[in-house]
Structures are given as C-alpha cells and as structure tokens.
Design a protein around this motif. Structure first.
Motif, PDB file in Angstrom:
ATOM      1  N   LEU A 142       0.840  -1.222   0.000  1.00 60.09           N
ATOM      2  CA  LEU A 142       0.000   0.000   0.000  1.00 60.09           C
ATOM      3  C   LEU A 142       0.865   1.259   0.000  1.00 60.09           C
ATOM      4  O   LEU A 142       0.476   2.285  -0.566  1.00 60.09           O
ATOM      5  N   LEU A 143       2.059   1.146   0.611  1.00 64.59           N
ATOM      6  CA  LEU A 143       2.951   2.324   0.626  1.00 64.59           C
ATOM      7  C   LEU A 143       3.522   2.625  -0.760  1.00 64.59           C
ATOM      8  O   LEU A 143       4.031   3.717  -0.988  1.00 64.59           O
ATOM      9  N   THR A 144       3.404   1.675  -1.704  1.00 66.30           N
ATOM     10  CA  THR A 144       3.803   1.986  -3.088  1.00 66.30           C
ATOM     11  C   THR A 144       2.707   2.784  -3.798  1.00 66.30           C
ATOM     12  O   THR A 144       2.953   3.384  -4.843  1.00 66.30           O
ATOM     13  N   LEU A 145       1.494   2.769  -3.220  1.00 65.43           N
ATOM     14  CA  LEU A 145       0.364   3.447  -3.864  1.00 65.43           C
ATOM     15  C   LEU A 145       0.045   4.787  -3.207  1.00 65.43           C
ATOM     16  O   LEU A 145      -0.469   5.697  -3.851  1.00 65.43           O
ATOM     17  N   THR A 146       0.301   4.843  -1.895  1.00 64.74           N
ATOM     18  CA  THR A 146      -0.127   6.012  -1.121  1.00 64.74           C
ATOM     19  C   THR A 146       0.824   6.190   0.064  1.00 64.74           C
ATOM     20  O   THR A 146       1.724   5.384   0.259  1.00 64.74           O
ATOM     21  N   ALA A 147       0.586   7.237   0.838  1.00 61.64           N
ATOM     22  CA  ALA A 147       1.523   7.528   1.934  1.00 61.64           C
ATOM     23  C   ALA A 147       1.010   6.969   3.261  1.00 61.64           C
ATOM     24  O   ALA A 147      -0.194   6.761   3.438  1.00 61.64           O
ATOM     25  N   SER A 148       1.946   6.767   4.187  1.00 63.00           N
ATOM     26  CA  SER A 148       1.556   6.389   5.540  1.00 63.00           C
ATOM     27  C   SER A 148       0.618   7.474   6.072  1.00 63.00           C
ATOM     28  O   SER A 148       0.801   8.653   5.791  1.00 63.00           O
ATOM     29  N   GLY A 149      -0.361   7.073   6.836  1.00 60.67           N
ATOM     30  CA  GLY A 149      -1.345   8.047   7.317  1.00 60.67           C
ATOM     31  C   GLY A 149      -2.589   8.071   6.445  1.00 60.67           C
ATOM     32  O   GLY A 149      -3.600   8.677   6.811  1.00 60.67           O
ATOM     33  N   ALA A 150      -2.527   7.403   5.279  1.00 63.48           N
ATOM     34  CA  ALA A 150      -3.687   7.375   4.390  1.00 63.48           C
ATOM     35  C   ALA A 150      -4.836   6.603   5.045  1.00 63.48           C
ATOM     36  O   ALA A 150      -4.618   5.755   5.919  1.00 63.48           O
ATOM     37  N   SER A 151      -6.047   6.902   4.584  1.00 59.94           N
ATOM     38  CA  SER A 151      -7.220   6.210   5.125  1.00 59.94           C
ATOM     39  C   SER A 151      -7.483   4.948   4.308  1.00 59.94           C
ATOM     40  O   SER A 151      -7.393   4.954   3.082  1.00 59.94           O
ATOM     41  N   VAL A 152      -7.794   3.866   5.035  1.00 61.93           N
ATOM     42  CA  VAL A 152      -8.039   2.568   4.394  1.00 61.93           C
ATOM     43  C   VAL A 152      -9.363   2.018   4.896  1.00 61.93           C
ATOM     44  O   VAL A 152      -9.630   2.031   6.102  1.00 61.93           O
ATOM     45  N   LEU A 153     -10.176   1.547   3.970  1.00 64.84           N
ATOM     46  CA  LEU A 153     -11.391   0.817   4.333  1.00 64.84           C
ATOM     47  C   LEU A 153     -11.153  -0.646   3.987  1.00 64.84           C
ATOM     48  O   LEU A 153     -10.992  -0.990   2.815  1.00 64.84           O
ATOM     49  N   GLU A 154     -11.095  -1.496   5.007  1.00 65.01           N
ATOM     50  CA  GLU A 154     -10.929  -2.932   4.722  1.00 65.01           C
ATOM     51  C   GLU A 154     -12.284  -3.625   4.757  1.00 65.01           C
ATOM     52  O   GLU A 154     -13.007  -3.563   5.752  1.00 65.01           O
ATOM     53  N   LEU A 155     -12.604  -4.297   3.670  1.00 60.37           N
ATOM     54  CA  LEU A 155     -13.876  -5.029   3.575  1.00 60.37           C
ATOM     55  C   LEU A 155     -13.658  -6.452   4.064  1.00 60.37           C
ATOM     56  O   LEU A 155     -12.816  -7.170   3.530  1.00 60.37           O
TER      57      LEU A 155
ATOM     58  N   ASP B 205      -8.766   6.694   0.936  1.00 63.34           N
ATOM     59  CA  ASP B 205      -7.651   6.674  -0.028  1.00 63.34           C
ATOM     60  C   ASP B 205      -7.486   5.285  -0.641  1.00 63.34           C
ATOM     61  O   ASP B 205      -7.102   5.161  -1.805  1.00 63.34           O
ATOM     62  N   VAL B 206      -7.738   4.260   0.169  1.00 66.97           N
ATOM     63  CA  VAL B 206      -7.634   2.878  -0.321  1.00 66.97           C
ATOM     64  C   VAL B 206      -8.852   2.098   0.164  1.00 66.97           C
ATOM     65  O   VAL B 206      -9.201   2.165   1.344  1.00 66.97           O
ATOM     66  N   VAL B 207      -9.481   1.373  -0.742  1.00 65.35           N
ATOM     67  CA  VAL B 207     -10.467   0.368  -0.343  1.00 65.35           C
ATOM     68  C   VAL B 207      -9.814  -0.982  -0.600  1.00 65.35           C
ATOM     69  O   VAL B 207      -9.394  -1.276  -1.725  1.00 65.35           O
TER      70      VAL B 207
ATOM     71  N   PRO C 259     -11.670  10.020  -5.408  1.00 70.91           N
ATOM     72  CA  PRO C 259     -11.450  10.151  -6.858  1.00 70.91           C
ATOM     73  C   PRO C 259     -10.012   9.823  -7.263  1.00 70.91           C
ATOM     74  O   PRO C 259      -9.782   9.271  -8.333  1.00 70.91           O
ATOM     75  N   ASP C 260      -9.037  10.141  -6.419  1.00 71.93           N
ATOM     76  CA  ASP C 260      -7.646   9.792  -6.744  1.00 71.93           C
ATOM     77  C   ASP C 260      -7.158   8.597  -5.902  1.00 71.93           C
ATOM     78  O   ASP C 260      -5.962   8.406  -5.709  1.00 71.93           O
ATOM     79  N   GLY C 261      -8.114   7.813  -5.422  1.00 77.42           N
ATOM     80  CA  GLY C 261      -7.774   6.679  -4.554  1.00 77.42           C
ATOM     81  C   GLY C 261      -7.540   5.385  -5.326  1.00 77.42           C
ATOM     82  O   GLY C 261      -7.549   5.364  -6.565  1.00 77.42           O
ATOM     83  N   HIS C 262      -7.327   4.315  -4.563  1.00 78.11           N
ATOM     84  CA  HIS C 262      -7.029   3.002  -5.139  1.00 78.11           C
ATOM     85  C   HIS C 262      -7.934   1.944  -4.523  1.00 78.11           C
ATOM     86  O   HIS C 262      -8.249   2.020  -3.328  1.00 78.11           O
ATOM     87  N   VAL C 263      -8.265   0.964  -5.348  1.00 76.62           N
ATOM     88  CA  VAL C 263      -8.977  -0.218  -4.863  1.00 76.62           C
ATOM     89  C   VAL C 263      -8.010  -1.387  -4.994  1.00 76.62           C
ATOM     90  O   VAL C 263      -7.409  -1.576  -6.063  1.00 76.62           O
ATOM     91  N   VAL C 264      -7.849  -2.147  -3.929  1.00 75.73           N
ATOM     92  CA  VAL C 264      -6.896  -3.259  -3.953  1.00 75.73           C
ATOM     93  C   VAL C 264      -7.643  -4.532  -3.530  1.00 75.73           C
ATOM     94  O   VAL C 264      -8.200  -4.598  -2.431  1.00 75.73           O
ATOM     95  N   ILE C 265      -7.660  -5.495  -4.440  1.00 78.82           N
ATOM     96  CA  ILE C 265      -8.464  -6.705  -4.215  1.00 78.82           C
ATOM     97  C   ILE C 265      -7.570  -7.934  -4.356  1.00 78.82           C
ATOM     98  O   ILE C 265      -6.858  -8.081  -5.359  1.00 78.82           O
ATOM     99  N   GLU C 266      -7.635  -8.809  -3.365  1.00 78.57           N
ATOM    100  CA  GLU C 266      -6.880 -10.060  -3.439  1.00 78.57           C
ATOM    101  C   GLU C 266      -7.863 -11.223  -3.588  1.00 78.57           C
ATOM    102  O   GLU C 266      -8.768 -11.385  -2.768  1.00 78.57           O
TER     103      GLU C 266
END
Ligand SMILES: C[S@@+](CC[C@H](N)C(=O)[O-])C[C@H]1O[C@@H](n2cnc3c(N)ncnc32)[C@H](O)[C@@H]1O
Length: 274
Positions: free
Chosen positions: A59-72, A129-131, A160-167
């Motif tokens: 996630l640190l390659t996509l955004t900075a520490s301190g970013a908001s993350v929603l984990e589903l 910032d990240v879902v 709008p400038d965030g990322h979605v990360v799905i495994e």
C-alpha cells in the motif's frame, strides 16, 4: 443489516451491534453465522504470516503512511492491525459480531474503527484513499448481483484519486474439482477443525463446511457459500462500477501475474474512471 460504526456511544460489537437482519440475504446470513462460529479459532487456522506485513509495504507503493483505508471483511484484524502499525488509519467492516469481538480483544487501543455491516450495502457517506478487500473477501458475495452491488459499494467509498486493492485466489483447480476437498487443521491443545469444500462450477459456488472438535465437547458445524471470481470477471465487475484496472500481480511483492498457476493469489489494483 444495520450499520454501526463504533463510537463511545455506539459500540460496533456487543449487545448494541445488532444481528444481521433477515433482509440481508441468505448468503450474508450464512456467512455471518459461519464467521461467528469460526471466530474463536480463526487466527489459529490462518496464523499471521510475513506476507501480511507485505500488504502494508504494498500500500505504501500506492499512497503515503497516514492514508485512510477501508478494509472489507476485516475479520480478526490479521491485515488491519499490521496496517495500523505502519500508520494507516483503518476502518474495518465485517458482518460478523464474533469476528469484530476478536478484533476488539486484539486492539485495546481502538486503532481500528470497526463497522458492523454488510459490505455489499455499505454507505458510510465518505471516501477512503484505499479500499482493500484482501484474502478473498469479495468472494463472500455468493451471486453475481451481490458481487455487482459490492463493487458499487467499493467504488462509492473510493476517493477520486484513490485506489482499490483486491486479493482473490486463482480458481483454476477448484473449477475442475470433482470430489470434495477435505482438509484437517489441528488446533493447538484444543482439538481440530475439518473442512470440506465442494464446488458447483456452473454457478462458481464453493460450498464450505467446517466441523470443530474442541475441548472434548460435542462437534460444532458451520456452512457457508462463496463464489469464486476469475480475474477477467473481476475486471468486468469493476468496469460496471466505473473502476479500471491499473495493475495486477500474483502477490504482495509485485510478483508478475502469469494468470495460469493454480492456487496463486491475484492482487488487482483499480482506479476510479474520471
Ligand atoms: C476470508 S475472511 C478475511 C478476513 C481478514 N480480511 C483476513 O485476511 O484475515 C472474510 C471476512 O469477511 C467477512 N464477510 C463476509 N461476508 C461479508 C459481508 N457480506 N459483509 C461484511 N463482512 C463480510 C467475514 O465475516 C470474514 O470476517
């Protein structure tokens, strides 16, 4: 399904959290009951592994520490807590009060904001910032219409400038599986869990049945259903929700994705279309 975000006035777990409502659908109700039954042994069955630390680095390659993350599908916080260690501000959604109770026990400082809700109908009225949907959480939606609703929920919570990360896992082997796959998980000093997985390839559903043999007590069983997703199908669902693929790897260390090896994990990154 009620949505409750923990605050001092409204704890997300415990008696005020509420159980899944009948309208939440059979799939959600089944999964919730299954997660509640397995919550006490979940961390033994799926122990923390070094690759969980890799998720924060990824996630640190996509955004900075301190970013908001929603984990589903936050579960017991196996992923969320290492993210908090790296400075991410994490909200964790789960429909299982049992899983959220475990998370609360591991997070006495309340670093993770728990949300007791069905993620397919979630509307927190804000973006992140990240879902993040790690470890097959998206496959917990058991039918295509639920998966579409879930992807819309993902999109409406992404900045709008965030990322979605799905495994997700590669379903190749499961898709051709003829007999139930049976696995046994020893549970240290307490007993064992036996898991049986059967597959209906036409609907891409996996019927997962677990029996717990713990502490010499009578066996307890729980069943749930998942629906596996091919990477191309994931892209289609994402497109319906106006998300576009920006990268795909076969692991959290950005290993190249070759699309063929069974049981490999697939890490997909999407961005909102402008
Ligand atoms: C495979 S577990 C992953 C847990 C955690 N992310 C981890 O890696 O340990 C999936 C989680 O999603 C939750 N879940 C399944 N369906 C859900 C739904 N419709 N809404 C919210 N949570 C759900 C389950 O209760 C479970 O905790």
């Amino acid at each position: 399904m009620t949505t409750s975000v923990a605050t001092e006035e409204t704890p997300a777990t415990g008696p005020d959290a509420g159980d899944p409502e009948p309208g939440a659908g059979l799939g959600t109700a089944l999964t919730t009951a299954y997660s509640d039954a397995l919550a006490e042994v979940y961390d033994e069955i799926y122990p923390a592994t070094p690759d969980l630390e890799d998720i924060a680095d990824f996630l640190l390659t996509l955004t900075a520490s301190g970013a908001s993350v929603l984990e589903l599908g936050v579960g017991t916080g196996r992923v969320a807590l290492p993210l908090a260690d790296k400075g991410f501000r994490v909200h964790g959604v789960d429909s299982s009060a049992g899983m959220l109770a475990r998370l609360a026990g591991k997070d006495p400082e309340g670093r993770i904001t728990p949300v007791h809700a069905d993620f397919a109908t979630l509307d927190l009225g804000r973006t992140f910032d990240v879902v993040l949907a790690p470890f097959n959480s998206l496959c917990c939606a058991v039918a295509p219409d639920e998966q579409i609703a879930l992807m819309h929920a993902v999109a409406r919570h992404t900045a709008p400038d965030g990322h979605v990360v799905i495994e997700t896992f590669d379903p190749s082997d499961y898709h051709v599986q003829k007999k139930n796959e049976i696995s046994t998980y020893p549970i240290d000093g307490r007993g064992a869990m036996i898991e049986s997985i059967g597959v209906l390839p036409a609907s891409q559903n996996m019927m997962i049945h677990n029996t717990l043999f713990l502490d010499g007590a009578a066996p307890r069983s729980a069943t749930t259903v998942m629906r596996y997703l091919w990477p191309s199908e994931l892209d289609l669902l994402a497109g319906i929700a106006r998300l576009e693929l920006s990268a795909r790897y076969s692991g959290w260390r950005e290993q190249p994705f070759d699309g063929g090896d069974s049981r490999k994990m697939c890490v997909s990154v999407y961005r909102p279309l402008r």
